[in-house]
Design a protein around this motif. Sequence first.
Motif, PDB file in Angstrom:
ATOM      1  N   LEU A  35      11.291   2.125  30.182  1.00 13.81           N
ATOM      2  CA  LEU A  35      11.839   0.962  30.892  1.00 13.81           C
ATOM      3  C   LEU A  35      12.282   1.316  32.305  1.00 13.81           C
ATOM      4  CD1 LEU A  35      13.871  -0.816  28.080  1.00 13.81           C
ATOM      5  CD2 LEU A  35      11.762  -1.584  29.153  1.00 13.81           C
ATOM      6  N   SER A  36      12.896   2.472  32.478  1.00 17.12           N
ATOM      7  CA  SER A  36      13.329   2.852  33.820  1.00 17.12           C
ATOM      8  C   SER A  36      12.128   3.141  34.724  1.00 17.12           C
ATOM      9  CB  SER A  36      14.261   4.056  33.762  1.00 17.12           C
ATOM     10  OG  SER A  36      13.575   5.173  33.246  1.00 17.12           O
ATOM     11  N   LEU A  37      11.071   3.722  34.167  1.00 16.13           N
ATOM     12  CA  LEU A  37       9.867   3.953  34.962  1.00 16.13           C
ATOM     13  C   LEU A  37       9.231   2.635  35.389  1.00 16.13           C
ATOM     14  CD1 LEU A  37       7.856   6.023  36.093  1.00 16.13           C
ATOM     15  CD2 LEU A  37       6.626   5.844  33.926  1.00 16.13           C
ATOM     16  N   CYS A  38       9.182   1.666  34.481  1.00 17.04           N
ATOM     17  CA  CYS A  38       8.649   0.348  34.833  1.00 17.04           C
ATOM     18  C   CYS A  38       9.498  -0.319  35.915  1.00 17.04           C
ATOM     19  CB  CYS A  38       8.583  -0.543  33.599  1.00 17.04           C
ATOM     20  SG  CYS A  38       7.300  -0.069  32.443  1.00 17.04           S
ATOM     21  N   LEU A  39      10.809  -0.166  35.826  1.00 17.98           N
ATOM     22  CA  LEU A  39      11.692  -0.746  36.829  1.00 17.98           C
ATOM     23  C   LEU A  39      11.470  -0.111  38.195  1.00 17.98           C
ATOM     24  CD1 LEU A  39      14.063  -2.662  37.411  1.00 17.98           C
ATOM     25  CD2 LEU A  39      15.586  -0.781  36.849  1.00 17.98           C
TER      26      LEU A  39
END
Length: 57
Positions: A35-39
């Motif tokens: 999720l943090s990579l997508c953000l």
Amino acid sequence: MIRSPGAVGFESSRAPVASSRLLGAIATSLAIGTLSLCLVVTLTVLSIKATVAMPFP
């Protein structure tokens, strides 16, 4: 080479590798990382679009 009876590949000895709490912690950390990579990717794309849309002075 002679096979020992009952030993087929990796199926001969099944032992628990990790506890369910450890597997849950790994799954949670992978989900948070994804999720943090997508953000980060989303924010990068939006900032590049905003930079390209700005007129030159």
